[in-house]
Motif scaffolding. Structure first.
Motif, PDB file in Angstrom:
ATOM      1  N   ASP A 122      -8.401 -39.173 -10.007  1.00 48.67           N
ATOM      2  CA  ASP A 122      -7.220 -40.012  -9.866  1.00 48.67           C
ATOM      3  C   ASP A 122      -7.456 -41.072  -8.784  1.00 48.67           C
ATOM      4  OD1 ASP A 122      -4.678 -41.026  -9.895  1.00 48.67           O
ATOM      5  OD2 ASP A 122      -3.760 -39.325  -8.866  1.00 48.67           O
TER       6      ASP A 122
ATOM      7  N   GLU B   2       0.888 -40.795 -10.432  1.00 46.08           N
ATOM      8  CA  GLU B   2       0.765 -39.342 -10.510  1.00 46.08           C
ATOM      9  C   GLU B   2       1.395 -38.785 -11.774  1.00 46.08           C
ATOM     10  OE1 GLU B   2      -1.200 -37.551  -7.822  1.00 46.08           O
ATOM     11  OE2 GLU B   2      -1.585 -39.638  -8.342  1.00 46.08           O
ATOM     12  N   GLN B   3       2.443 -39.427 -12.267  1.00 47.50           N
ATOM     13  CA  GLN B   3       3.111 -38.959 -13.484  1.00 47.50           C
ATOM     14  C   GLN B   3       2.302 -39.260 -14.739  1.00 47.50           C
ATOM     15  OE1 GLN B   3       7.025 -40.697 -13.416  1.00 47.50           O
ATOM     16  NE2 GLN B   3       7.655 -39.569 -11.583  1.00 47.50           N
ATOM     17  N   ARG B   4       1.337 -40.173 -14.622  1.00 42.37           N
ATOM     18  CA  ARG B   4       0.544 -40.577 -15.789  1.00 42.37           C
ATOM     19  C   ARG B   4      -0.917 -40.145 -15.719  1.00 42.37           C
ATOM     20  NH1 ARG B   4       4.755 -43.394 -15.021  1.00 42.37           N
ATOM     21  NH2 ARG B   4       5.856 -44.515 -16.675  1.00 42.37           N
ATOM     22  N   ALA B   5      -1.363 -39.702 -14.560  1.00 43.90           N
ATOM     23  CA  ALA B   5      -2.763 -39.307 -14.391  1.00 43.90           C
ATOM     24  C   ALA B   5      -3.051 -38.005 -15.132  1.00 43.90           C
ATOM     25  CB  ALA B   5      -3.084 -39.149 -12.914  1.00 43.90           C
ATOM     26  N   GLU B   6      -4.228 -37.932 -15.769  1.00 48.70           N
ATOM     27  CA  GLU B   6      -4.616 -36.714 -16.466  1.00 48.70           C
ATOM     28  C   GLU B   6      -4.826 -35.570 -15.479  1.00 48.70           C
ATOM     29  OE1 GLU B   6      -7.568 -36.869 -19.572  1.00 48.70           O
ATOM     30  OE2 GLU B   6      -7.371 -39.034 -19.725  1.00 48.70           O
ATOM     31  N   GLU B   7      -5.403 -35.871 -14.320  1.00 54.92           N
ATOM     32  CA  GLU B   7      -5.649 -34.863 -13.291  1.00 54.92           C
ATOM     33  C   GLU B   7      -5.220 -35.434 -11.932  1.00 54.92           C
ATOM     34  OE1 GLU B   7      -9.731 -33.730 -13.544  1.00 54.92           O
ATOM     35  OE2 GLU B   7      -9.543 -32.979 -15.584  1.00 54.92           O
TER      36      GLU B   7
ATOM     37  N   LYS C  55      -8.108 -31.307  -4.788  1.00 55.22           N
ATOM     38  CA  LYS C  55      -8.331 -31.515  -6.219  1.00 55.22           C
ATOM     39  C   LYS C  55      -9.805 -31.393  -6.566  1.00 55.22           C
ATOM     40  CE  LYS C  55      -7.159 -32.426 -10.411  1.00 55.22           C
ATOM     41  NZ  LYS C  55      -6.405 -31.423 -11.181  1.00 55.22           N
TER      42      LYS C  55
ATOM     43  N   PRO D  32      -0.225 -33.017  -8.019  1.00 61.31           N
ATOM     44  CA  PRO D  32       0.621 -32.824  -9.202  1.00 61.31           C
ATOM     45  C   PRO D  32       2.085 -32.601  -8.831  1.00 61.31           C
ATOM     46  CG  PRO D  32      -1.354 -31.449  -9.286  1.00 61.31           C
ATOM     47  CD  PRO D  32      -1.264 -31.996  -7.898  1.00 61.31           C
TER      48      PRO D  32
ATOM     49  N   LYS E 283     -15.737 -32.331 -18.271  1.00 62.79           N
ATOM     50  CA  LYS E 283     -15.557 -33.715 -17.877  1.00 62.79           C
ATOM     51  C   LYS E 283     -14.212 -33.872 -17.171  1.00 62.79           C
ATOM     52  CE  LYS E 283     -15.544 -38.455 -19.641  1.00 62.79           C
ATOM     53  NZ  LYS E 283     -15.636 -39.322 -20.844  1.00 62.79           N
ATOM     54  N   HIS E 284     -14.224 -34.556 -16.030  1.00 59.80           N
ATOM     55  CA  HIS E 284     -13.013 -34.713 -15.243  1.00 59.80           C
ATOM     56  C   HIS E 284     -12.638 -36.177 -15.103  1.00 59.80           C
ATOM     57  CE1 HIS E 284     -13.191 -30.485 -14.160  1.00 59.80           C
ATOM     58  NE2 HIS E 284     -14.440 -30.643 -13.740  1.00 59.80           N
ATOM     59  N   HIS E 285     -11.364 -36.401 -14.852  1.00 60.30           N
ATOM     60  CA  HIS E 285     -10.851 -37.752 -14.652  1.00 60.30           C
ATOM     61  C   HIS E 285     -10.225 -37.817 -13.254  1.00 60.30           C
ATOM     62  CE1 HIS E 285     -10.930 -37.077 -19.023  1.00 60.30           C
ATOM     63  NE2 HIS E 285     -11.184 -38.377 -19.120  1.00 60.30           N
TER      64      HIS E 285
END
Length: 523
Positions: free
Chosen positions: A194, A244-249, A64, A253, A190-192
């Motif tokens: 996990d 994982e189902q709610r993470a933006e990145e 990632k 996946p 900008k990254h988020h």
């Protein structure tokens, strides 16, 4: 990118590949001798499992991060950490220290293999990739063949500590070449990250490994500790799936697994990892413990497997283009299952020819299957997911090896405990004269001590170890058959038929030359 730059980058990546291959095979061959000198046969599987644990749980993270920040900085960071772990492992003075330093080594190794494969996917199109994949498999095979042989010589004639130091020159040259030649364009935004997914995944795997490796030895299987660890595994994995189902990145996946190719290749990767790490871990133990061979002879025994792998991988890369993933993977898993079936027949009377044929079949089968898994996944996703998709195949492969080796270690320890105790009781006088700090299996791995034993006592110990290893090989056979059956679910037909086709919107978004080339290379 110029041909000259591609050539230099390819050399750098080949050295990185050699780095990973040398470490895997040298350690696998040297471990019986290391255990014979340091003691701690019950910690045998921990040396492999802790390395696989740290390298496994970090693979999707590195994949990632490579998609977010670029392949180059992650490769350099991982290689540096790997070299630090190699140096400290070489300086270890006890099994406990070796386990800790192998964990550090694994933290770096988690970046090397998946990012090497990802960069290959970036700079070469599908047809080129199929050819280059065979070249890299050749490097893996050559390094793997040299590794056990050189590792065995080092252990037999020098100090085992030096088997780790051999990584250093390869790693340094690989890093320098990549620093000066590999230029990449990464979209800065900008990254988020996990963090929750990373922590829950790591915690789940750690809990599972502790449950498998300590259950039945440090505490009973039905004890509070075992039940608590298995419960923690389930809860933490459930939290990971929720995160994982709610993470933006997300680091892994789940949308990837809607693609049948990725799902089946992941299952195949799990089986491949179990077979690869299981064979390279426990066949040397058989050769040295049951057959009375040296570390050098154990390394040579693995040679046919490690030679057949790159040859069939090179051949399979061409076959995949014409006949597709399913045909290649089915042939590969069939060969591997046949070879593993032969290992289940190993005993103290097994001839060298029989062992060589088994290793050839396993190596040939894994060579076919591994190429199919890597190329199919890389060809099924766009550039911005190729890093994490490639990492996912490595993740499932090493996860299979991690859990598989742990389970095999548990089975082996339980079987040895049952079989060795009656032998020691029957030969009580001889057993009483043995050093009290040496476990029964370690007797077979200590040449000087082994040579002093009466033949009747030695023969029974060899038979007991052989019978214990049978259950390890039997588990691998069952899983190999399951893997073979699963491969029929891969789609048939030429590989190009299943390539990812970028949409007009994606092509318009990636306007710079390099990303367009990457996208067009997928189809």
């Amino acid at each position: 990118m110029t041909k000259h730059a591609k050539f230099i980058i390819t050399i750098a990546l080949m050295l990185g590949m050699a780095l990973a291959a040398l470490d895997t095979t040298i350690v696998g061959t040297a471990m019986p001798s290391i255990v014979g000198k340091l003691g701690g046969i019950t910690l045998y599987s921990w040396v492999f499992s802790i390395y696989l644990l740290t390298s496994t749980t970090t693979v999707p993270i590195y994949g990632k991060l490579a998609d977010l920040y670029g392949r180059k900085p992650l490769f350099l960071f991982g290689t540096t950490l790997f070299l630090i772990g190699s140096v400290t492992s070489g300086l270890a003075q006890s099994m406990e220290q070796l386990i800790v330093f192998r964990a550090i080594q694994g933290l770096g190794a988690g970046a090397v293999m998946p990012i090497v494969l990802t960069i290959i996917g970036d700079i070469f199109n599908l047809e080129e990739r199929a050819k280059v994949q065979g070249l890299f498999s050749g490097v893996w095979g050559l390094s793997s063949i040299v590794g056990p042989f050189v590792g065995g010589l080092i252990v037999d004639h020098f100090s085992w500590h030096w088997v780790f130091f051999i990584n250093i020159p390869f790693g340094l040259v690989s890093m320098l070449l990549l620093i000066f030649t590999f230029k990449e364009t990464v979209e800065r935004k900008k990254h988020h990250l996990d963090y929750l997914g990373t922590l829950t995944l790591t915690g789940s795997v750690v809990a599972l490994l502790f449950a498998l490796l300590q259950g039945g030895t440090s505490w009973a299987w039905n004890s509070f500790q075992s039940i608590a660890l298995f419960a923690a595994t389930i809860v933490l994995f459930g939290l990971f799936a929720w995160a994982e189902q709610r993470a933006e990145e997300p680091i892994l996946p789940f949308v990837l697994f809607k693609n049948r190719i990725i799902t089946i290749s992941s299952i195949g990767g799990i089986v491949l990892g179990i077979l690869m790490f299981g064979i390279t871990t426990y066949v040397p133990l058989f050769v040295q413990g049951v057959k009375g061979g040296s570390a050098t002879s154990a390394g040579i025994t693995l040679g046919p497997l490690l030679l057949a792998w790159p040859i069939t991988s090179t051949i399979s890369s061409k076959i995949i283009i014409k006949l597709g993933y399913r045909f290649t993977a089915v042939v590969g898993m069939l060969g591997a299952a046949a070879g593993v079936g032969m290992t289940a027949l190993f005993n103290d009377q097994t001839s060298l020819t029989f062992i060589v044929v088994a290793m050839l079949l396993i190596g040939a089968g894994l060579g076919f299957a591994s190429s199919a898994f890597i190329l199919s996944v890389q060809n099924a996703v766009p550039w911005n997911l190729r890093g994490v998709a490639t990492a996912s195949t490595q993740f499932f492969r090493t996860m299979g090896g991690t859990v598989g080796v742990a389970i095999m270690g548990t089975i082996l320890n339980a079987q040895m405990a049952v079989r060795f105790a009656p032998i020691y009781a029957h030969f009580a006088d001889i057993a009483s004269r043995l050093p009290h700090d040496i476990a029964p299996a370690n007797v077979l791995l200590t040449p000087a001590l082994r040579a002093s034993l009466p033949m009747a006592f030695l023969t029974q110990l060899q038979t007991a170890l052989s019978q214990s290893l049978f259950w390890v090989y039997g588990l691998m056979l069952v899983l190999a058959v399951i893997g073979f059956a699963t491969m029929f679910s891969l789609p048939g037909g030429p590989a190009e038929k299943h390539a990812y086709k970028p949409t007009e919107e994606e092509l318009a978004k990636h306007t710079s030359n390099e990303p367009v080339e990457m996208l067009s290379g997928m189809g």
